[in-house]
Design an enzyme around this catalytic site. Structure first.
Site, PDB file in Angstrom:
ATOM      1  N   HIS A  91       0.628  10.047 -28.836  1.00 10.78           N
ATOM      2  CA  HIS A  91       0.277   8.871 -28.215  1.00 10.78           C
ATOM      3  C   HIS A  91      -0.205   7.784 -28.744  1.00 10.78           C
ATOM      4  CE1 HIS A  91       0.473  10.160 -23.612  1.00 10.78           C
ATOM      5  NE2 HIS A  91       1.821   9.859 -23.988  1.00 10.78           N
TER       6      HIS A  91
ATOM      7  N   ASN B 212      -0.741  18.344 -22.323  1.00 14.57           N
ATOM      8  CA  ASN B 212      -0.777  17.193 -23.267  1.00 14.57           C
ATOM      9  C   ASN B 212      -1.022  17.639 -24.694  1.00 14.57           C
ATOM     10  OD1 ASN B 212      -1.514  14.642 -21.698  1.00 14.57           O
ATOM     11  ND2 ASN B 212      -3.170  16.215 -20.714  1.00 14.57           N
TER      12      ASN B 212
ATOM     13  N   LYS C  31       6.614  23.348 -16.162  1.00 15.29           N
ATOM     14  CA  LYS C  31       5.829  22.361 -15.796  1.00 15.29           C
ATOM     15  C   LYS C  31       5.562  22.342 -14.343  1.00 15.29           C
ATOM     16  CE  LYS C  31       5.187  17.439 -15.586  1.00 15.29           C
ATOM     17  NZ  LYS C  31       5.360  16.072 -16.099  1.00 15.29           N
TER      18      LYS C  31
ATOM     19  N   ARG D 286      -3.754  21.533 -16.158  1.00 14.83           N
ATOM     20  CA  ARG D 286      -2.519  20.817 -16.380  1.00 14.83           C
ATOM     21  C   ARG D 286      -2.608  19.859 -17.703  1.00 14.83           C
ATOM     22  NH1 ARG D 286      -0.034  16.428 -12.134  1.00 14.83           N
ATOM     23  NH2 ARG D 286       1.512  15.442 -13.810  1.00 14.83           N
TER      24      ARG D 286
ATOM     25  N   GLU E 271       9.929  17.403 -25.650  1.00  7.69           N
ATOM     26  CA  GLU E 271       9.286  17.900 -24.410  1.00  7.69           C
ATOM     27  C   GLU E 271       9.473  19.286 -23.960  1.00  7.69           C
ATOM     28  OE1 GLU E 271       6.390  16.611 -23.475  1.00  7.69           O
ATOM     29  OE2 GLU E 271       6.645  14.314 -23.763  1.00  7.69           O
TER      30      GLU E 271
ATOM     31  N   LYS F 129       2.710  11.577 -11.732  1.00  7.82           N
ATOM     32  CA  LYS F 129       2.087  10.641 -12.635  1.00  7.82           C
ATOM     33  C   LYS F 129       3.037   9.369 -12.789  1.00  7.82           C
ATOM     34  CE  LYS F 129      -0.728  13.482 -15.700  1.00  7.82           C
ATOM     35  NZ  LYS F 129      -0.927  13.574 -17.104  1.00  7.82           N
TER      36      LYS F 129
ATOM     37  N   ARG G  68       0.850  -1.214   0.023  1.00  3.70           N
ATOM     38  CA  ARG G  68       0.053  -0.107   0.017  1.00  3.70           C
ATOM     39  C   ARG G  68       0.844   1.341  -0.164  1.00  3.70           C
ATOM     40  NH1 ARG G  68      -3.699  -2.714   3.511  1.00  3.70           N
ATOM     41  NH2 ARG G  68      -5.213  -3.693   1.918  1.00  3.70           N
TER      42      ARG G  68
ATOM     43  N   HIS H 248      -0.218  15.483 -27.525  1.00  4.04           N
ATOM     44  CA  HIS H 248       0.069  14.134 -27.031  1.00  4.04           C
ATOM     45  C   HIS H 248      -1.299  13.320 -27.595  1.00  4.04           C
ATOM     46  CE1 HIS H 248       3.482  15.452 -24.779  1.00  4.04           C
ATOM     47  NE2 HIS H 248       3.496  14.363 -24.250  1.00  4.04           N
TER      48      HIS H 248
ATOM     49  N   HIS I 243       9.235   8.330 -27.663  1.00  7.46           N
ATOM     50  CA  HIS I 243       7.974   9.034 -27.147  1.00  7.46           C
ATOM     51  C   HIS I 243       8.133  10.438 -27.675  1.00  7.46           C
ATOM     52  CE1 HIS I 243       5.161  10.481 -24.391  1.00  7.46           C
ATOM     53  NE2 HIS I 243       5.981  11.826 -24.070  1.00  7.46           N
TER      54      HIS I 243
ATOM     55  N   GLU J 235      -5.122  17.069 -12.779  1.00  7.35           N
ATOM     56  CA  GLU J 235      -5.416  17.565 -14.120  1.00  7.35           C
ATOM     57  C   GLU J 235      -7.045  17.732 -14.221  1.00  7.35           C
ATOM     58  OE1 GLU J 235      -2.570  15.550 -17.302  1.00  7.35           O
ATOM     59  OE2 GLU J 235      -4.676  14.687 -17.983  1.00  7.35           O
TER      60      GLU J 235
HETATM   61  P1  NAD Z   1      13.434   5.284 -21.182  1.00  7.48           P
HETATM   62  O1  NAD Z   1      13.230   5.189 -19.863  1.00  7.48           O
HETATM   63  O2  NAD Z   1      13.143   4.218 -21.999  1.00  7.48           O
HETATM   64  O3  NAD Z   1      14.842   5.600 -21.683  1.00  7.48           O
HETATM   65  C1  NAD Z   1      15.256   5.547 -23.041  1.00  7.48           C
HETATM   66  C2  NAD Z   1      16.600   5.002 -23.136  1.00  7.48           C
HETATM   67  O4  NAD Z   1      17.696   5.243 -22.657  1.00  7.48           O
HETATM   68  C3  NAD Z   1      16.265   3.283 -22.557  1.00  7.48           C
HETATM   69  O5  NAD Z   1      16.971   2.508 -23.477  1.00  7.48           O
HETATM   70  C4  NAD Z   1      17.373   3.523 -21.243  1.00  7.48           C
HETATM   71  O6  NAD Z   1      18.059   2.333 -20.915  1.00  7.48           O
HETATM   72  C5  NAD Z   1      18.351   4.535 -21.707  1.00  7.48           C
HETATM   73  N1  NAD Z   1      19.105   5.395 -20.747  1.00  7.48           N
HETATM   74  C6  NAD Z   1      18.387   5.899 -19.911  1.00  7.48           C
HETATM   75  N2  NAD Z   1      19.413   6.923 -19.344  1.00  7.48           N
HETATM   76  C7  NAD Z   1      20.545   6.675 -19.958  1.00  7.48           C
HETATM   77  C8  NAD Z   1      22.001   7.288 -19.929  1.00  7.48           C
HETATM   78  N3  NAD Z   1      22.248   8.102 -19.069  1.00  7.48           N
HETATM   79  N4  NAD Z   1      22.717   6.792 -20.675  1.00  7.48           N
HETATM   80  C9  NAD Z   1      22.567   5.824 -21.732  1.00  7.48           C
HETATM   81  N5  NAD Z   1      21.561   5.345 -21.848  1.00  7.48           N
HETATM   82  C10 NAD Z   1      20.424   5.523 -21.093  1.00  7.48           C
HETATM   83  O7  NAD Z   1      12.338   6.469 -21.908  1.00  7.48           O
HETATM   84  P2  NAD Z   1      12.249   8.024 -21.786  1.00  7.48           P
HETATM   85  O8  NAD Z   1      12.555   8.586 -23.006  1.00  7.48           O
HETATM   86  O9  NAD Z   1      13.303   8.398 -20.719  1.00  7.48           O
HETATM   87  O10 NAD Z   1      10.936   8.260 -21.077  1.00  7.48           O
HETATM   88  C11 NAD Z   1       9.752   7.850 -21.871  1.00  7.48           C
HETATM   89  C12 NAD Z   1       8.774   7.332 -21.055  1.00  7.48           C
HETATM   90  O11 NAD Z   1       8.345   8.398 -20.026  1.00  7.48           O
HETATM   91  C13 NAD Z   1       7.365   6.990 -21.731  1.00  7.48           C
HETATM   92  O12 NAD Z   1       7.010   5.774 -21.088  1.00  7.48           O
HETATM   93  C14 NAD Z   1       6.335   8.091 -21.369  1.00  7.48           C
HETATM   94  O13 NAD Z   1       5.156   7.611 -21.241  1.00  7.48           O
HETATM   95  C15 NAD Z   1       7.014   8.643 -19.854  1.00  7.48           C
HETATM   96  N6  NAD Z   1       6.779  10.005 -19.576  1.00  7.48           N
HETATM   97  C16 NAD Z   1       5.924  10.157 -18.374  1.00  7.48           C
HETATM   98  C17 NAD Z   1       5.771  11.440 -18.036  1.00  7.48           C
HETATM   99  C18 NAD Z   1       4.909  11.602 -16.594  1.00  7.48           C
HETATM  100  O14 NAD Z   1       4.518  12.811 -16.260  1.00  7.48           O
HETATM  101  N7  NAD Z   1       5.112  10.541 -15.596  1.00  7.48           N
HETATM  102  C19 NAD Z   1       5.852  12.379 -18.710  1.00  7.48           C
HETATM  103  C20 NAD Z   1       6.606  12.012 -20.235  1.00  7.48           C
HETATM  104  C21 NAD Z   1       6.901  10.896 -20.401  1.00  7.48           C
END
Ligand code: NAD
Length: 359
Positions: free
Chosen positions: A245, A238, A220, A234, A182, A140, A118, A241, A260, A230
């Site tokens: 998405h 999007n 942000k 907020r 972003e 999120k 929990r 997106h 992404h 949201e």
């Molecule tokens: P990711 O976590 O898949 O990282 C991208 C790649 O980079 C992966 O292969 C990872 O292993 C590699 N990597 C990470 N750091 C590294 C480093 N320093 N050196 C070398 N390789 C490295 O993807 P991302 O682009 O960071 O995030 C995308 C995700 O974030 C999506 O799932 C999206 O939905 C989510 N997201 C969430 C929010 C939120 O508000 N929670 C906002 C935007 C995006």
């Protein structure tokens, strides 16, 4: 790149500390008394980020949980592997999970921590540009389900966020560019002057990221504070997106998955055109946005054959109300307008515009 400056953004519930981990996370961890600490990594952050993190913080006593890298693993099966690691490591409600990685690690690790027994504490240590400017902030958390991005999840704040731009040194260029999308989005919804500055960047490999990350985070932070759950403004975050998405979800199943930010860049082109159709955003502005985004991110294919799948995915969008697909649009650039309902023919026109721009 200067990663030795320190600064702190204060949110009501937790701090986001920007700068070298030696001056942020190390002290924070020393002051806490957690029963156990686990670090969640994927195979890339295990290789590139874990040694840096351990060297900078001096942390020795921890349980390591490693998962495969990539969005295709942001699902319930991987959650089970993480929960198993936490359970067999003897973690309890007074333990801490350190999420060391990009948005996938942060969203999924946070979700696993928020639901384990929990809820236990977690800290975000974002290592991609995307997670540093976006995913690690705003509470999120979640995973993908039935091809629908982030469709299972919760809102839960981390105990802290530590952003060290030094991690970006090992990030592949394509990932850096994905995160930059972003940043561009933050500028387009809230700061026209920043949009102008960002579009003047010629080489992403030579940027001093820390001040830009800080600026983007402030946008942000401002939006999230005004509307944490949201219900209204907020939704501005999007922009790009709703269509983005859907494009990302569709591509996830294909032989050429998009990152992404790449999908969001396509979404921003399409939704700028929708902003023109629905709100009168000047076509000259739409063209400027299109030229910059397609120059940096172009090369993806948007086929008419995929429109039915894209519509089906857009119908699942969490912002929708009463069966209407709702968009967050811009008018002018630097100002967002939320809850704009668009019908199928308008969305199709925007997809056609995007397909022509990226051909
Ligand atoms: P990711 O976590 O898949 O990282 C991208 C790649 O980079 C992966 O292969 C990872 O292993 C590699 N990597 C990470 N750091 C590294 C480093 N320093 N050196 C070398 N390789 C490295 O993807 P991302 O682009 O960071 O995030 C995308 C995700 O974030 C999506 O799932 C999206 O939905 C989510 N997201 C969430 C929010 C939120 O508000 N929670 C906002 C935007 C995006």
């Amino acid at each position: 790149m200067n990663d030795h400056k320190m600064s702190t953004l204060h949110l009501p519930a937790y701090d986001i500390q920007l700068g070298d981990l030696r001056e942020s996370a190390k002290t924070w961890l020393r002051e806490k008394a957690y029963s156990k600490i686990a670090i969640l990594v994927d195979e890339n952050t295990a290789q590139h980020c874990l040694p840096v993190f351990l060297e900078k913080t001096g942390l020795e006593d921890f349980r390591l949980i490693q998962i495969p890298a990539g969005e295709q693993h942001k699902n319930i099966d991987t959650c089970q592997a993480i929960w198993r690691g936490m359970m067999s490591g003897g973690l309890d409600r007074r333990s801490l999970l350190l999420n060391l990685g990009g948005g996938v690690i942060g969203d999924m690790g946070g979700f696993c921590a928020a639901t384990f027994k929990r809820g236990m504490d977690f800290v975000q240590i974002p290592t991609t540009l995307l997670s540093q400017v976006d995913a690690s902030v705003g509470g999120k958390l979640g995973i993908d389900f039935m091809q629908v991005k982030n469709s299972i999840g919760v809102f839960q704040d981390p105990s802290a966020v530590f952003i060290d731009a030094g991690f970006l040194k090992t990030l592949p260029y394509r990932e850096l560019r994905s995160g930059f999308a972003e940043m561009l989005k933050h500028a387009l919804i809230a700061d026209a002057e920043q949009w102008h500055i960002l579009t003047g960047i010629n080489n992403l490999a030579e940027v001093d990221w820390l001040p830009l990350i800080q600026h983007s985070l402030r946008i942000k932070q401002h939006v999230v504070e005004a509307d944490p759950f949201e219900h209204g403004i907020r939704k501005a975050l999007n922009f790009g997106h709703t269509i983005g998405h859907a494009i990302e979800g569709d591509a996830l199943e294909s032989a050429h998955p998009l990152l992404h930010g790449e999908a969001i860049a396509a979404g921003m082109i399409a939704e700028s055109y929708l902003s023109h159709l629905k709100l009168g955003l000047a076509m000259a502005e739409v063209k400027k946005i299109t030229t910059f985004l397609s120059g940096l991110y172009g090369g993806f294919r948007l086929e008419k054959a995929s429109y039915p799948t894209l519509f089906a995915l857009m119908q699942q969008d969490k912002k929708n109300e009463n069966g209407k697909i709702l968009f967050s649009l811009i008018q002018p650039a630097g100002n967002a307008v939320v809850n704009v309902a668009c019908d199928r023919s308008e969305i199709e026109a925007a997809l056609d515009y995007c397909a022509a721009a990226s051909a």
